[in-house]
Design an enzyme around this catalytic site. Structure first.
Site, PDB file in Angstrom:
ATOM      1  N   THR A  60      -6.205  17.202 -21.332  1.00 26.60           N
ATOM      2  CA  THR A  60      -6.023  18.741 -20.966  1.00 26.60           C
ATOM      3  C   THR A  60      -4.952  19.388 -20.970  1.00 26.60           C
ATOM      4  O   THR A  60      -3.707  19.024 -20.151  1.00 26.60           O
ATOM      5  CB  THR A  60      -6.872  19.297 -19.772  1.00 26.60           C
ATOM      6  OG1 THR A  60      -6.512  21.257 -19.655  1.00 26.60           O
ATOM      7  CG2 THR A  60      -6.735  18.317 -18.648  1.00 26.60           C
ATOM      8  N   ASP A  61      -4.721  20.759 -20.578  1.00 27.93           N
ATOM      9  CA  ASP A  61      -3.476  21.001 -21.078  1.00 27.93           C
ATOM     10  C   ASP A  61      -2.571  21.711 -20.138  1.00 27.93           C
ATOM     11  O   ASP A  61      -1.872  21.962 -19.331  1.00 27.93           O
ATOM     12  CB  ASP A  61      -2.867  22.557 -21.652  1.00 27.93           C
ATOM     13  CG  ASP A  61      -4.561  23.873 -21.207  1.00 27.93           C
ATOM     14  OD1 ASP A  61      -5.057  23.475 -20.484  1.00 27.93           O
ATOM     15  OD2 ASP A  61      -4.528  24.909 -21.624  1.00 27.93           O
ATOM     16  N   GLU A  62      -3.481  21.222 -18.941  1.00 24.81           N
ATOM     17  CA  GLU A  62      -3.910  21.554 -17.521  1.00 24.81           C
ATOM     18  C   GLU A  62      -2.480  20.796 -16.834  1.00 24.81           C
ATOM     19  O   GLU A  62      -2.114  21.082 -15.952  1.00 24.81           O
ATOM     20  CB  GLU A  62      -5.186  21.484 -16.420  1.00 24.81           C
ATOM     21  CG  GLU A  62      -5.623  22.480 -16.849  1.00 24.81           C
ATOM     22  CD  GLU A  62      -6.773  22.837 -16.076  1.00 24.81           C
ATOM     23  OE1 GLU A  62      -7.008  22.513 -15.043  1.00 24.81           O
ATOM     24  OE2 GLU A  62      -7.668  23.566 -16.609  1.00 24.81           O
ATOM     25  N   TYR A  69      -7.126  18.061  -9.844  1.00 25.40           N
ATOM     26  CA  TYR A  69      -7.464  17.705 -11.278  1.00 25.40           C
ATOM     27  C   TYR A  69      -6.789  17.553 -11.932  1.00 25.40           C
ATOM     28  O   TYR A  69      -6.473  15.939 -12.555  1.00 25.40           O
ATOM     29  CB  TYR A  69      -8.712  18.796 -11.311  1.00 25.40           C
ATOM     30  CG  TYR A  69      -9.490  18.597 -13.475  1.00 25.40           C
ATOM     31  CD1 TYR A  69      -9.540  17.372 -13.676  1.00 25.40           C
ATOM     32  CD2 TYR A  69      -8.833  19.962 -13.926  1.00 25.40           C
ATOM     33  CE1 TYR A  69      -9.905  17.414 -15.469  1.00 25.40           C
ATOM     34  CE2 TYR A  69      -9.114  19.381 -15.123  1.00 25.40           C
ATOM     35  CZ  TYR A  69      -9.550  18.544 -15.609  1.00 25.40           C
ATOM     36  OH  TYR A  69      -9.896  18.450 -16.886  1.00 25.40           O
ATOM     37  N   LYS A  95      -5.758  13.720 -14.288  1.00 21.69           N
ATOM     38  CA  LYS A  95      -5.890  14.013 -15.845  1.00 21.69           C
ATOM     39  C   LYS A  95      -4.246  13.893 -16.062  1.00 21.69           C
ATOM     40  O   LYS A  95      -4.036  12.723 -16.646  1.00 21.69           O
ATOM     41  CB  LYS A  95      -5.901  15.112 -16.229  1.00 21.69           C
ATOM     42  CG  LYS A  95      -7.157  16.034 -16.260  1.00 21.69           C
ATOM     43  CD  LYS A  95      -8.427  14.246 -16.669  1.00 21.69           C
ATOM     44  CE  LYS A  95      -8.138  14.473 -18.432  1.00 21.69           C
ATOM     45  NZ  LYS A  95      -9.279  13.592 -18.637  1.00 21.69           N
TER      46      LYS A  95
END
Ligand code: NAD
Ligand code: TYD
Length: 352
Positions: free
Chosen positions: A133-135, A158, A162
């Site tokens: 994810t870009d997060e 989260y 990741k």
């Protein structure tokens, strides 16, 4: 004999089900094995159109169980892994971080260890593809975009889990020569997304005339990509991506949450025959999410220039398609929100 046997983890979830469908239909010579624990987010109804096809097999299991994962690799001799299984909702990671550590970190390491063990004598035609994810890059201010070289700065349990899994995947590439590729994608939307995420939650609440909770002032910005465009990018990277590389995937489609919800209300007023401004009255500003990242924005020029990927849908078109799907599939939504489907799985898979 299948040309390739590919393990897709998390294939009963939102993005995974679109990836499984694409691969099963597009590559009849591949065998697609979908491994999913069927958590609250996994739903085999997402795949009922392909479940009887000869090149598809579903296996219920937990990637956190290392013995089970090793036995599976031993049995199926996978040529490739597309790893999507994860705990994926930021708010749940705030209330219960431990599940995220188990599935997203330990689960990923179990898959990496199994791939490393079973591929040790022949890595040339193997690939471990990790979906991220870009997060992981953290929160942007008003300017700038995430590129593949942006330093990691995760801010929620989260995104931290990741980020950790991404680091481990890269470490296995450098240390053990494991053939890996990683993509970091922006927010997806589309059919089959669990109604805890902003867009399906809002669609469901608008339909039911319930309040639409907007965190803080609704000024946080996300870059939205239609899920089938993400699945197409995954297909491209799986077949053409360079081992050891990372590709960012985004929709070049930034919206503040409040503007996005207003567009959604407008679309739904029209589709449901409601007065102009009617659904907008459901918008309710609520307490902000802890550590709420302000803005995500992706620079996808690497995947566009090197692999020729581009998003195919304009946002308005994608949102219309998505709303139509949810309105047409109200039973899917009802089953989820009533908890019926969880009960069904418990009966199907736990009580044998
Ligand atoms: P999802 O929550 O809809 O689906 C996750 C799936 O993984 C579910 O089917 C669940 O049952 C399964 N799963 C969870 N724990 C498991 C375990 N221990 N063992 C086996 N299966 C397990 O998630 P999603 O939105 O489809 O996201 C899929 C992947 O894409 C995730 O890795 C996520 O981090 C990443 N991603 C998501 C988005 C997004 O906007 N949704 C954007 C970028 C990246
Ligand atoms: P979400 O769909 O949870 O995705 P992510 O947090 O991974 O980006 O949330 C998207 C944005 O919408 C995020 O800024 C949080 C916000 N949000 C709300 O304002 N209300 C809601 O009920 C939800 C679920 C999210």
């Amino acid at each position: 004999m299948a040309e390739k046997t590919i393990l897709v983890t998390g294939g009963a979830g939102f993005i995974g089900s679109h990836v499984v469908r694409l691969f099963v239909n597009k590559y009849p010579n591949y065998k697609i094995v979908n491994l999913d624990k069927l958590t609250y987010a996994g739903n085999l109804q997402n795949l009922d159109d392909i479940e009887t096809l000869a090149n598809y097999e579903f296996i219920k299991g937990d990637i956190v169980d290392d013995e089970f994962v090793f036995d599976l690799f031993d049995k199926y001799k996978f040529d490739g892994v597309i790893h999507l299984a994860a705990e994926s909702h930021v708010d749940r990671s705030i209330s219960n971080p431990s599940e995220f550590i188990k599935t997203n970190i330990v689960g990923t390491v179990n898959l990496l260890n199994a791939a490393r063990t079973f591929w040790k004598d022949e890595i040339d035609n193997k690939l471990f593809y990790h979906i991220s994810t870009d997060e992981v890059y953290g929160s942007l201010g008003e300017e700038g975009f995430f590129v593949e070289e942006t330093s990691y700065s995760p801010r929620s349990p989260y995104s931290a889990s990741k980020a950790s899994s991404d680091h481990l995947v890269r470490a296995y590439y450098h240390t053990f020569n494991l053939p890996v590729v990683i993509t970091n994608c922006s927010n997806n939307y589309g059919p089959n997304q669990f109604p805890e995420k902003l867009i399906p939650l809002a669609i469901n609440n608008i339909r039911e005339k319930k309040s639409i909770p907007i965190y803080g002032k609704g000024e946080n910005i996300r870059d939205w990509l239609f899920v089938e465009d993400h699945a197409n990018a995954i297909d491209l990277v799986f077949h053409k991506g360079k081992k050891g590389e990372t590709y960012n995937i985004g929709g070049n489609n930034e919206w503040t949450n409040i503007d996005l919800i207003r567009v959604l209300c407008k679309i739904m007023n029209e589709k449901l025959g409601r007065e102009e401004g009617e659904s907008e009255q459901l918008i309710t500003f609520v307490k902000d999410r802890a550590g709420h990242d302000l803005r995500y924005a992706i620079d996808s020029s690497k995947i566009q220039n090197e692999l020729g990927w581009n998003p195919s849908l304009q946002f308005e078109e994608g949102l219309n398609k998505t709303v139509d799907w949810y309105l047409k599939n109200s039973l899917w939504m009802k089953n989820i929100t009533s908890g019926n489907y969880q009960k069904y799985y418990e009966e199907q898979y736990y009580k044998r």
